[in-house]
Design a protein around this motif. Structure first.
Motif, PDB file in Angstrom:
ATOM      1  N   ALA A 203       0.809  -1.212   0.000  1.00  0.00           N
ATOM      2  CA  ALA A 203       0.000   0.000   0.000  1.00  0.00           C
ATOM      3  C   ALA A 203       0.843   1.263   0.000  1.00  0.00           C
ATOM      4  CB  ALA A 203      -0.938  -0.009   1.209  1.00  0.00           C
ATOM      5  N   GLU A 204       2.068   1.166   0.554  1.00  0.00           N
ATOM      6  CA  GLU A 204       2.900   2.358   0.646  1.00  0.00           C
ATOM      7  C   GLU A 204       3.722   2.602  -0.624  1.00  0.00           C
ATOM      8  OE1 GLU A 204       5.136  -1.127   2.499  1.00  0.00           O
ATOM      9  OE2 GLU A 204       3.099  -0.295   2.503  1.00  0.00           O
ATOM     10  N   SER A 205       3.559   1.765  -1.661  1.00  0.00           N
ATOM     11  CA  SER A 205       4.317   1.935  -2.897  1.00  0.00           C
ATOM     12  C   SER A 205       3.960   3.268  -3.573  1.00  0.00           C
ATOM     13  CB  SER A 205       4.026   0.792  -3.868  1.00  0.00           C
ATOM     14  OG  SER A 205       4.472  -0.438  -3.346  1.00  0.00           O
ATOM     15  N   PRO A 206       4.947   3.964  -4.137  1.00  0.00           N
ATOM     16  CA  PRO A 206       4.667   5.225  -4.839  1.00  0.00           C
ATOM     17  C   PRO A 206       3.759   4.992  -6.050  1.00  0.00           C
ATOM     18  CG  PRO A 206       7.026   4.969  -4.414  1.00  0.00           C
ATOM     19  CD  PRO A 206       6.384   3.649  -4.099  1.00  0.00           C
ATOM     20  N   MET A 207       2.977   5.992  -6.396  1.00  0.00           N
ATOM     21  CA  MET A 207       2.091   5.888  -7.547  1.00  0.00           C
ATOM     22  C   MET A 207       2.872   5.626  -8.838  1.00  0.00           C
ATOM     23  SD  MET A 207      -1.065   5.998  -6.744  1.00  0.00           S
ATOM     24  CE  MET A 207      -1.789   6.388  -8.344  1.00  0.00           C
ATOM     25  N   ASP A 209       5.363   3.710  -9.260  1.00  0.00           N
ATOM     26  CA  ASP A 209       5.612   2.280  -9.406  1.00  0.00           C
ATOM     27  C   ASP A 209       4.424   1.584 -10.045  1.00  0.00           C
ATOM     28  OD1 ASP A 209       7.994   2.779  -8.214  1.00  0.00           O
ATOM     29  OD2 ASP A 209       7.569   1.712  -6.334  1.00  0.00           O
ATOM     30  N   LEU A 210       3.224   1.999  -9.647  1.00  0.00           N
ATOM     31  CA  LEU A 210       2.016   1.397 -10.208  1.00  0.00           C
ATOM     32  C   LEU A 210       1.850   1.788 -11.677  1.00  0.00           C
ATOM     33  CD1 LEU A 210      -0.609  -0.203  -9.764  1.00  0.00           C
ATOM     34  CD2 LEU A 210      -1.690   1.937  -9.065  1.00  0.00           C
ATOM     35  N   ALA A 211       2.107   3.062 -11.995  1.00  0.00           N
ATOM     36  CA  ALA A 211       1.933   3.540 -13.363  1.00  0.00           C
ATOM     37  C   ALA A 211       2.911   2.877 -14.321  1.00  0.00           C
ATOM     38  CB  ALA A 211       2.102   5.062 -13.413  1.00  0.00           C
ATOM     39  N   GLY A 212       4.088   2.505 -13.809  1.00  0.00           N
ATOM     40  CA  GLY A 212       5.102   1.914 -14.670  1.00  0.00           C
ATOM     41  C   GLY A 212       5.185   0.409 -14.620  1.00  0.00           C
ATOM     42  N   ALA A 213       4.254  -0.236 -13.892  1.00  0.00           N
ATOM     43  CA  ALA A 213       4.299  -1.694 -13.746  1.00  0.00           C
ATOM     44  C   ALA A 213       3.800  -2.364 -15.022  1.00  0.00           C
ATOM     45  CB  ALA A 213       3.449  -2.123 -12.553  1.00  0.00           C
ATOM     46  N   GLU A 214       4.588  -3.277 -15.572  1.00  0.00           N
ATOM     47  CA  GLU A 214       4.231  -3.920 -16.841  1.00  0.00           C
ATOM     48  C   GLU A 214       2.913  -4.678 -16.740  1.00  0.00           C
ATOM     49  OE1 GLU A 214       6.092  -7.212 -20.001  1.00  0.00           O
ATOM     50  OE2 GLU A 214       7.222  -6.552 -18.237  1.00  0.00           O
ATOM     51  N   LYS A 215       2.710  -5.396 -15.642  1.00  0.00           N
ATOM     52  CA  LYS A 215       1.487  -6.191 -15.504  1.00  0.00           C
ATOM     53  C   LYS A 215       0.257  -5.303 -15.444  1.00  0.00           C
ATOM     54  CE  LYS A 215      -0.061  -7.782 -11.604  1.00  0.00           C
ATOM     55  NZ  LYS A 215      -0.274  -8.510 -10.331  1.00  0.00           N
TER      56      LYS A 215
END
Length: 227
Positions: A203-207, A209-215
């Motif tokens: 939950a504490e991951s930066p946004m 990281d989510l925007a750049g996640a391949e999956k």
């Protein structure tokens, strides 16, 4: 020793312990024309109730949803287990027992070969454009001996769930440490809230990281194509 229902976690608005009298229905006992009659009756009473509805009730709502094996039999026979259970909660301050317990090794009832085949089938459906996301689950079973209330206390302390629950039914005990809110309804405000949990990213991951996640970006792209 009387049956106990215990709700633990901020999602419930605090800890609640009660001694309920359960209304329990198996799948065969539910009216396929109105499987949620007991739920509606409880809601109309204006008194706090707790309970659960099993996934198997879906077969009454949509017969094609039955999970069948190759030999035409249900993957798991749950006809003797509760499909629906509901009870009024009269709050008490009774403490849970603190006995011992042991849990055996967990074993998949699906098996690695069958589960791998299911994954392969999902990949085929995704490539065919029939779906872009699937949730495959399989049951893990283990032997248990001892005090289920003590196991519940251990799990609650270790996981601090938002929606922890211990439900003692006649002949069955359910322990949940769910972090997920499916849906809540505020009748006074006429507001529906849902907070599903998807994925395993902290939950504490930066946004970023989510925007750049391949999956995750692949899933979004597939959803746009599907729409």
């Amino acid at each position: 020793m009387s049956a106990v229902c215990r709700l633990v976690g901020a999602g419930w608005g605090g800890d609640v312990t009660g001694a309920p009298e359960w209304t329990v229905r198996t799948l065969d006992e539910l009216d396929p024309r109105d499987p949620f009659a007991d739920v509606r009756s409880a809601c109309a009473s204006g008194v706090t109730h707790v309970g659960f509805v099993s996934y198997d009730v879906r077969t009454l709502l949509e017969p094609s949803a039955s999970a069948m094996t190759k030999d035409g039999l249900p993957a798991v026979d749950d006809r003797d287990t509760p499909a629906l259970a509901i009870a009024r909660i009269d709050e008490t301050n009774d403490a849970l027992a603190d006995g011992g317990y042991s849990v055996g090794a967990f074993v998949s009832t699906t098996g690695r070969e069958a589960y791998t085949a299911q994954v392969a089938r999902c990949v085929e459906l995704i490539h065919a454009g029939d779906c872009f996301q699937a949730n495959l689950a399989h049951r893990l079973s283990a032997s248990f001996e001892g005090d289920a209330r003590a196991l519940a206390s251990t799990l609650f302390d270790a996981t601090r769930p938002a929606f922890g629950a211990l439900l003692e039914l006649p002949g069955h005990t359910v322990i949940s440490v769910s972090p997920e809110l499916f849906v809540s309804f505020d009748a006074q405000m006429r507001r529906v809230t849902t907070r599903p949990i998807k994925g395993t990213r902290p939950a504490e991951s930066p946004m970023a990281d989510l925007a750049g996640a391949e999956k995750d970006t692949a899933a979004v792209a597939a959803g746009k194509q599907q729409g």
